[in-house]
Motif scaffolding. Structure first.
Motif, PDB file in Angstrom:
ATOM      1  N   PHE A  76       0.861  -1.186   0.000  1.00 27.37           N
ATOM      2  CA  PHE A  76       0.000   0.000   0.000  1.00 27.37           C
ATOM      3  C   PHE A  76       0.892   1.228   0.000  1.00 27.37           C
ATOM      4  CE2 PHE A  76      -3.025  -2.913   2.161  1.00 27.37           C
ATOM      5  CZ  PHE A  76      -4.126  -2.684   1.359  1.00 27.37           C
ATOM      6  N   THR A  77       0.713   2.072  -0.970  1.00 24.51           N
ATOM      7  CA  THR A  77       1.500   3.310  -0.944  1.00 24.51           C
ATOM      8  C   THR A  77       0.567   4.484  -1.205  1.00 24.51           C
ATOM      9  OG1 THR A  77       1.992   2.859  -3.260  1.00 24.51           O
ATOM     10  CG2 THR A  77       3.779   2.475  -1.696  1.00 24.51           C
ATOM     11  N   PRO A  78       0.756   5.559  -0.455  1.00 28.41           N
ATOM     12  CA  PRO A  78      -0.111   6.708  -0.699  1.00 28.41           C
ATOM     13  C   PRO A  78       0.185   7.296  -2.077  1.00 28.41           C
ATOM     14  CG  PRO A  78       1.608   7.277   0.870  1.00 28.41           C
ATOM     15  CD  PRO A  78       1.778   5.827   0.550  1.00 28.41           C
ATOM     16  N   GLY A  79      -0.807   7.978  -2.607  1.00 27.19           N
ATOM     17  CA  GLY A  79      -0.577   8.596  -3.922  1.00 27.19           C
ATOM     18  C   GLY A  79      -1.652   8.161  -4.885  1.00 27.19           C
ATOM     19  N   ASP A  80      -1.995   9.030  -5.769  1.00 23.32           N
ATOM     20  CA  ASP A  80      -3.091   8.774  -6.680  1.00 23.32           C
ATOM     21  C   ASP A  80      -2.745   9.515  -7.954  1.00 23.32           C
ATOM     22  OD1 ASP A  80      -5.608   8.899  -7.996  1.00 23.32           O
ATOM     23  OD2 ASP A  80      -6.610   8.613  -6.065  1.00 23.32           O
ATOM     24  N   SER A  81      -2.816   8.797  -9.071  1.00 24.12           N
ATOM     25  CA  SER A  81      -2.405   9.447 -10.312  1.00 24.12           C
ATOM     26  C   SER A  81      -3.568  10.148 -11.004  1.00 24.12           C
ATOM     27  CB  SER A  81      -1.805   8.400 -11.250  1.00 24.12           C
ATOM     28  OG  SER A  81      -2.761   7.373 -11.419  1.00 24.12           O
ATOM     29  N   ILE A  82      -4.778   9.946 -10.485  1.00 28.53           N
ATOM     30  CA  ILE A  82      -5.971  10.477 -11.160  1.00 28.53           C
ATOM     31  C   ILE A  82      -6.664  11.574 -10.340  1.00 28.53           C
ATOM     32  CG2 ILE A  82      -8.293   9.881 -12.004  1.00 28.53           C
ATOM     33  CD1 ILE A  82      -6.146   8.713 -13.821  1.00 28.53           C
ATOM     34  N   PHE A  83      -6.958  11.236  -9.077  1.00 30.41           N
ATOM     35  CA  PHE A  83      -7.747  12.181  -8.274  1.00 30.41           C
ATOM     36  C   PHE A  83      -6.866  13.090  -7.419  1.00 30.41           C
ATOM     37  CE2 PHE A  83     -10.845   8.646  -8.768  1.00 30.41           C
ATOM     38  CZ  PHE A  83     -11.877   9.366  -9.352  1.00 30.41           C
ATOM     39  N   GLU A  84      -7.212  14.342  -7.445  1.00 23.18           N
ATOM     40  CA  GLU A  84      -6.618  15.302  -6.513  1.00 23.18           C
ATOM     41  C   GLU A  84      -7.369  15.157  -5.184  1.00 23.18           C
ATOM     42  OE1 GLU A  84      -4.380  18.008  -7.548  1.00 23.18           O
ATOM     43  OE2 GLU A  84      -4.201  18.305  -5.367  1.00 23.18           O
ATOM     44  N   ASN A  85      -8.704  15.110  -5.281  1.00 24.50           N
ATOM     45  CA  ASN A  85      -9.548  14.918  -4.093  1.00 24.50           C
ATOM     46  C   ASN A  85     -10.873  14.288  -4.521  1.00 24.50           C
ATOM     47  OD1 ASN A  85     -11.054  15.015  -1.831  1.00 24.50           O
ATOM     48  ND2 ASN A  85     -10.884  17.235  -1.497  1.00 24.50           N
ATOM     49  N   GLU A  86     -10.938  12.961  -4.412  1.00 29.67           N
ATOM     50  CA  GLU A  86     -12.127  12.274  -4.915  1.00 29.67           C
ATOM     51  C   GLU A  86     -13.385  12.594  -4.107  1.00 29.67           C
ATOM     52  OE1 GLU A  86     -10.134   8.308  -4.061  1.00 29.67           O
ATOM     53  OE2 GLU A  86     -12.192   7.804  -3.573  1.00 29.67           O
ATOM     54  N   ASP A  87     -13.205  13.040  -2.863  1.00 25.07           N
ATOM     55  CA  ASP A  87     -14.376  13.345  -2.021  1.00 25.07           C
ATOM     56  C   ASP A  87     -15.262  14.430  -2.629  1.00 25.07           C
ATOM     57  OD1 ASP A  87     -13.604  11.470  -0.254  1.00 25.07           O
ATOM     58  OD2 ASP A  87     -12.686  12.863   1.177  1.00 25.07           O
ATOM     59  N   ILE A  88     -14.670  15.246  -3.473  1.00 15.47           N
ATOM     60  CA  ILE A  88     -15.449  16.337  -4.084  1.00 15.47           C
ATOM     61  C   ILE A  88     -16.544  15.787  -5.006  1.00 15.47           C
ATOM     62  CG2 ILE A  88     -15.219  18.309  -5.709  1.00 15.47           C
ATOM     63  CD1 ILE A  88     -12.778  19.076  -4.136  1.00 15.47           C
ATOM     64  N   LEU A  89     -16.366  14.557  -5.476  1.00 19.01           N
ATOM     65  CA  LEU A  89     -17.401  13.977  -6.341  1.00 19.01           C
ATOM     66  C   LEU A  89     -18.444  13.202  -5.537  1.00 19.01           C
ATOM     67  CD1 LEU A  89     -15.196  12.696  -9.303  1.00 19.01           C
ATOM     68  CD2 LEU A  89     -16.499  14.805  -9.162  1.00 19.01           C
ATOM     69  N   PHE A 147     -17.112   9.875 -11.308  1.00 19.55           N
ATOM     70  CA  PHE A 147     -16.261   9.218 -10.314  1.00 19.55           C
ATOM     71  C   PHE A 147     -15.871   7.811 -10.786  1.00 19.55           C
ATOM     72  CE2 PHE A 147     -15.739   6.201  -6.865  1.00 19.55           C
ATOM     73  CZ  PHE A 147     -14.591   6.725  -6.291  1.00 19.55           C
ATOM     74  N   LYS A 148     -16.861   7.082 -11.282  1.00 22.80           N
ATOM     75  CA  LYS A 148     -16.600   5.688 -11.682  1.00 22.80           C
ATOM     76  C   LYS A 148     -15.577   5.642 -12.820  1.00 22.80           C
ATOM     77  CE  LYS A 148     -17.203   1.473 -10.981  1.00 22.80           C
ATOM     78  NZ  LYS A 148     -17.014   0.915  -9.649  1.00 22.80           N
ATOM     79  N   ALA A 149     -15.715   6.532 -13.787  1.00 24.91           N
ATOM     80  CA  ALA A 149     -14.757   6.550 -14.897  1.00 24.91           C
ATOM     81  C   ALA A 149     -13.349   6.824 -14.359  1.00 24.91           C
ATOM     82  CB  ALA A 149     -15.161   7.606 -15.930  1.00 24.91           C
ATOM     83  N   GLY A 150     -13.251   7.748 -13.416  1.00 28.95           N
ATOM     84  CA  GLY A 150     -11.948   8.060 -12.813  1.00 28.95           C
ATOM     85  C   GLY A 150     -11.414   6.853 -12.051  1.00 28.95           C
ATOM     86  N   ASP A 151     -12.318   6.188 -11.345  1.00 30.11           N
ATOM     87  CA  ASP A 151     -11.929   5.039 -10.541  1.00 30.11           C
ATOM     88  C   ASP A 151     -11.433   3.895 -11.436  1.00 30.11           C
ATOM     89  OD1 ASP A 151     -11.743   3.865  -8.017  1.00 30.11           O
ATOM     90  OD2 ASP A 151     -13.610   2.755  -8.352  1.00 30.11           O
ATOM     91  N   LEU A 152     -12.112   3.712 -12.573  1.00 26.72           N
ATOM     92  CA  LEU A 152     -11.682   2.669 -13.513  1.00 26.72           C
ATOM     93  C   LEU A 152     -10.307   3.012 -14.087  1.00 26.72           C
ATOM     94  CD1 LEU A 152     -15.087   2.072 -15.346  1.00 26.72           C
ATOM     95  CD2 LEU A 152     -13.892   0.404 -13.907  1.00 26.72           C
ATOM     96  N   ALA A 153     -10.104   4.285 -14.394  1.00 23.17           N
ATOM     97  CA  ALA A 153      -8.809   4.720 -14.930  1.00 23.17           C
ATOM     98  C   ALA A 153      -7.715   4.472 -13.891  1.00 23.17           C
ATOM     99  CB  ALA A 153      -8.873   6.194 -15.303  1.00 23.17           C
ATOM    100  N   ARG A 154      -8.032   4.776 -12.652  1.00 28.81           N
ATOM    101  CA  ARG A 154      -7.059   4.563 -11.580  1.00 28.81           C
ATOM    102  C   ARG A 154      -6.722   3.070 -11.454  1.00 28.81           C
ATOM    103  NH1 ARG A 154      -8.579   7.055  -5.875  1.00 28.81           N
ATOM    104  NH2 ARG A 154     -10.415   5.761  -6.221  1.00 28.81           N
ATOM    105  N   GLY A 155      -7.800   2.237 -11.515  1.00 31.08           N
ATOM    106  CA  GLY A 155      -7.606   0.788 -11.421  1.00 31.08           C
ATOM    107  C   GLY A 155      -6.736   0.243 -12.550  1.00 31.08           C
ATOM    108  N   ASP A 156      -6.831   0.875 -13.713  1.00 34.40           N
ATOM    109  CA  ASP A 156      -6.034   0.455 -14.876  1.00 34.40           C
ATOM    110  C   ASP A 156      -4.623   1.032 -14.865  1.00 34.40           C
ATOM    111  OD1 ASP A 156      -8.221  -0.736 -15.897  1.00 34.40           O
ATOM    112  OD2 ASP A 156      -8.590   0.690 -17.541  1.00 34.40           O
ATOM    113  N   ASN A 157      -4.336   1.824 -13.840  1.00 33.42           N
ATOM    114  CA  ASN A 157      -3.077   2.587 -13.831  1.00 33.42           C
ATOM    115  C   ASN A 157      -2.922   3.449 -15.077  1.00 33.42           C
ATOM    116  OD1 ASN A 157      -1.984   1.942 -11.362  1.00 33.42           O
ATOM    117  ND2 ASN A 157      -1.279  -0.052 -12.135  1.00 33.42           N
TER     118      ASN A 157
END
Ligand SMILES: Nc1ncnc2c1ncn2[C@@H]1O[C@H](COP(=O)(O)OP(=O)(O)OP(=O)(O)O)[C@@H](O)[C@H]1O
Ligand SMILES: [Mg+2]
Length: 399
Positions: free
Chosen positions: A6-19, A262-272
């Protein structure tokens, strides 16, 4: 195979809570007219006069709750500066409160400390209303505004929507002591049509309609949120317009549009992936649609699940659409099977009505021809497999 660290960091979301649904935007775009209407309906309160009762309606996800929170916050801030005015507001979500009695109990409990709360059953309804009037008379406030969000949960049992808006008129709470106003909020058009005439008369001094958003409006709402939710540059240009077009066409719901994004972003994140693309959005669309129905099904009360289970059994035997009596017979078998207490015919009718209001069932009225009279037949309004799938995952209903 070893686990990834587990490493902190996210390549897609700056702050996903906003969605997220719970995020309160600072400004409400595309609702200027409705907000103006809302504020002007509440103007009598600020003038120290008796509130007008308001019925706010519109489909799901069109900003009714968020607008109400903003308007009430603003009213609370502004009223504090005005002498001889003390507005108390009580905001409850009526989801899962399936009768006027349950709503009344919940309202009484809003005035009481924890150790003096009423249980959800056991008192005669008149006594509960008396408690409520007493609290309203005793409270040290000039006005009490009740905000009853998702009020359609009470279904046909809408007595509270008659009693509460009229309590100043019929002497239960003299307006010189406390002025009472009600804001009822609903996303259910059938519920609005079915309100009894006396309720419409007392609750709907003012009706405010929030229409669905069109794609252009959704685009501007999404842009506002996306700007702070995503890392700059990761969102490809056609993603927001596509989410807005899908949601605009299907529902006009900002909630659906935000979920898609959000889901599209989440899928992109999952795909790296390095960017959120149109194809992520295409992939998100069916996932959001089924997810919505499933989560609504899961949150239903136990008796509704058992009623749906009974309908599934009738469906297997090819006996749908079915009359209320036939459903009740099957329900009784199901209740024995699950060893739960059998509810009355009337309760199950009420459940059927709720399931119809929520769109899980459809109902048809049949006339008995020359013999006169009519009866109702029910069948599924969504795919039965979806219901089966949800019930299988609920512990108390072993399908
Ligand atoms: N005009 C808007 N600008 C920004 N965000 C909005 C706007 N309208 C709605 N939203 C967002 O969309 C989501 C749904 O809005 P809201 O909860 O107010 O819908 P609702 O009409 O109360 O729906 P329901 O009937 O299902 O309760 C929330 O996250 C809200 O912040
Ligand atoms: Mg709402």
């Amino acid at each position: 195979m070893g686990l990834e660290p587990f490493t902190p960091g996210d390549s897609i979301f700056e702050n996903e809570d906003i969605l997220r649904d719970s995020h309160q935007p600072e400004t409400l775009l595309e609702r200027e007219d409705e907000l103006r209407e809302y504020q002007s309906s509440l103007q009598p309160v600020i003038n120290g006069a008796r509130p007008r009762n308001i019925f706010l309606y519109g489909q799901t996800g069109v900003g009714k709750t968020v607008a109400t929170d903003m308007v009430i916050d603003r009213l609370q801030t502004d009223q504090k500066k005005i002498d001889n005015l003390d507005v108390h507001s009580i905001n409850i979500i009526c989801k899962n409160l399936t009768s006027s009695y349950q709503v009344a109990v919940k309202l009484v409990n809003q005035f009481r400390p924890k150790d003096q709360r009423l249980p959800s059953t056991g008192y005669p309804p008149d006594t509960v209303y008396e408690f409520l009037w007493d609290h309203l008379k005793e409270i040290d406030a000039t006005h009490v505004l009740f905000i009853l969000d998702e009020i359609d949960a009470v279904g046909k049992d809408d007595n509270i929507l008659y009693e509460l808006p009229r309590c100043n008129d019929n002497g239960n709470v003299p307006p010189e002591i406390t002025k009472v106003g009600v804001i009822g909020i609903s996303n259910n058009f059938t519920f609005r049509e079915q309100l009894s005439a006396r309720v419409t008369d007392s609750l709907c001094d003012e009706e405010i309609h929030f229409p669905p958003y069109d794609s252009d409006q959704l685009r501007s709402i999404l842009h506002q949120r996306a700007e702070r939710a995503f890392i700059s540059g990761v969102l490809e240009d056609d993603v927001v317009p596509l989410a807005a077009a899908i949601a605009g066409q299907e529902s006009g719901s900002a909630r659906q549009a935000l979920k898609l994004l959000f889901k599209a972003g989440d899928l992109a994140r999952g795909d790296n992936a390095k960017a959120v693309t149109e194809s992520h959005m295409r992939e998100a669309e069916p996932l959001i649609k089924e997810g919505k129905i499933k989560s609504e099904l899961q949150s239903l009360p136990a008796q509704s699940h058992i009623t749906l289970y009974a309908l599934l059994r009738l469906h297997e035997k090819d006996n749908l659409p079915a009359k209320t009596g036939e459903i009740y017979d099957e329900y009784e078998k199901a209740a024995s099977h699950f060893q739960t207490q059998k509810k009355t015919d009337r309760t199950i009718r009420n459940r059927l009505n709720q399931l119809n209001l929520k769109g899980f069932l459809t109902v048809d009225e049949k006339n008995m021809g020359s013999r006169g009279g009519s009866y109702y037949v029910y069948q599924f309004g969504v795919r039965p497999e979806l219901i089966q799938n949800v019930l299988e995952n609920i512990d108390r209903v072993e399908v």
